[in-house]
Scaffold this active site. Sequence first.
Site, PDB file in Angstrom:
ATOM      1  N   LYS A   1       0.892  -1.234   0.099  1.00  0.00           N
ATOM      2  CA  LYS A   1      -0.156  -0.035  -0.027  1.00  0.00           C
ATOM      3  C   LYS A   1       0.802   1.247   0.048  1.00  0.00           C
ATOM      4  CE  LYS A   1      -4.350  -2.130   1.410  1.00  0.00           C
ATOM      5  NZ  LYS A   1      -3.775  -3.500   1.437  1.00  0.00           N
TER       6      LYS A   1
HETATM    7  C1  LIG Z   1      -4.260  -4.454   0.699  1.00  0.00           C
HETATM    8  C2  LIG Z   1      -3.466  -5.719   0.557  1.00  0.00           C
HETATM    9  C3  LIG Z   1      -3.683  -6.788  -0.548  1.00  0.00           C
HETATM   10  C4  LIG Z   1      -4.921  -6.767  -1.390  1.00  0.00           C
HETATM   11  O1  LIG Z   1      -4.821  -5.596  -2.500  1.00  0.00           O
HETATM   12  P1  LIG Z   1      -6.150  -5.157  -3.156  1.00  0.00           P
HETATM   13  O2  LIG Z   1      -5.858  -4.049  -3.857  1.00  0.00           O
HETATM   14  O3  LIG Z   1      -7.207  -4.797  -2.098  1.00  0.00           O
HETATM   15  O4  LIG Z   1      -6.757  -6.308  -3.878  1.00  0.00           O
HETATM   16  C5  LIG Z   1      -2.934  -7.769  -0.521  1.00  0.00           C
HETATM   17  N1  LIG Z   1      -2.046  -7.870   0.352  1.00  0.00           N
HETATM   18  C6  LIG Z   1      -1.518  -7.072   1.107  1.00  0.00           C
HETATM   19  C7  LIG Z   1      -0.271  -7.425   2.114  1.00  0.00           C
HETATM   20  C8  LIG Z   1      -2.229  -5.940   1.290  1.00  0.00           C
HETATM   21  O5  LIG Z   1      -2.126  -5.183   2.562  1.00  0.00           O
END
Ligand SMILES: *Cc1c(COP(=O)(O)O)cnc(C)c1O
Length: 500
Positions: A113
């Site tokens: 993120k």
């Molecule tokens: C948020 C997140 C995801 C999922 O990603 P999306 O964009 O919501 O599909 C997968 N792995 C981790 C570690 C995350 O923080």
Amino acid sequence: MLYESTRGQYGRVSAAEAIKLGLAPDGGLFVPCRDVIFTEERLISMAGLSYQDRAIRILEEYLGDYTREEIAACVKLAYSAEKFDAPATAPVRKLDDSLYVLELWHGPTCAFKDMALQILPHLLTRAAAKTGEKSSIVILVATSGDTGKAALEGFKDVPGTRIIVFYPEQGVSEVQKLQMITQEGNNVAVVAVRGNFDDAQTGVKSIFADKDFNQELQNNNYRLSSANSINWGRLVPQISYYFSAYLDLLAKGEVNRGEKINFVVPTGNFGNILAAYYAREMGLPVNKLICAANSNNVLTDFIRTGVYDRTRRFLKTISPSMDILISSNLERLLYHLSGRNPEKIRQWMGSLNKTGQYQVDETVYKPIGRIFWSDFASDSDTLATIKAVHQRYGYVMDTHTAVGMRVYERYREETGDGTKTVIASTASPFKFNESVVKAILGEDAVKGKNELELLEVLAVKSRLEIPAGLRNLDQKPVLFKNVVSKEEMTEAVRNLLLKS
Ligand SMILES: *Cc1c(COP(=O)(O)O)cnc(C)c1O
């Protein structure tokens, strides 16, 4: 470039307006009004560029009302050596002749993120200035763990912004909690909510909906905004790393001009994999997008059958950032595949709201099957995969990435497709260390140890350094001790903004 709402009941807006608004006022999501295409020549000309310069090329196509200087300034602030502990920003690791891992977790909070939340604040403050916004932007976040910390790190000390994060007192891991309550920065606040994630989320939603309170804030020059993953300003920076991964392989001679590759993406809200879809539509040579789910396998069922059905039990797994039953960003994909048909979107989303399910037509279902493939992995498969990958390649994966790896193995078994494949790795193994240590060293290795002690165990076993963002967490001063009930959240915001 202008943006339109997937629900078709709001006018077209500039990129800055789309980023400032987040959600379209008709309840839809903003999507670009026209397609962006990179020719093969253009793509090849980017192979020698840094991550930052590649990102500028992508962003300027979509953010037409930002100047190149503005975009370059945002990119520099976001993807600096001070923020990312890998010179390549998002490095590609080779596991074998056809399998690679794209590490998206070298930012300050050790999860993918950061790739979007390090740049969003800079895009947002410029969007506010461009749209004549006079008030300070106040970001409210309800978090189940990763997003809150990533948003705090992204917004800390960004002029013209404040950020307030609410987390469920009992609902986050020890490391996640310590990461948040020790957050530094002159514009940040963190508040625990008595209850679970839904309580925190409901509280934030009701603050956004409270007209009187919003007016009171407006009178004091504050405007509420959100940093959640449906904001176009979070999606667009994610397109860059799919281009960058391909360009790295091209530059190293791992793929030839025009050679297609697969991407495997561990998926929750469908944001990360949607960025891969945009990259593919833009002309990046991509064969299949492999959507990897955990036991909350709503998307696997959808991709296989064309029926989206959220009426099932919510399961808590060891890949908690993928524990989601409503994948909001899917709406954008459906809009594009339906030939930009807002009536259809309103019909399907209305049905999802009312009955918890919908079924798409053949015209949408067919291309989904051509572009995507999906399966899911259970917790026990995930742990076994972490162990097997460590034994086979000496590589340590976190639980979310291991879900991707397991699903990729099934894909190869079922299809025999030997196309070179890149797995998007969404978190550092240190972030979910308890499961990772358990997978590699066995149940006994985690007994009686807390997460901070397990960081050390994992560092020794993996011969990797504990990332800076997770080091010495128990020695940092706790800066936020406030705990409130769901009903007290508005008052908490008032106290933070208006009474201090
Ligand atoms: C948020 C997140 C995801 C999922 O990603 P999306 O964009 O919501 O599909 C997968 N792995 C981790 C570690 C995350 O923080």
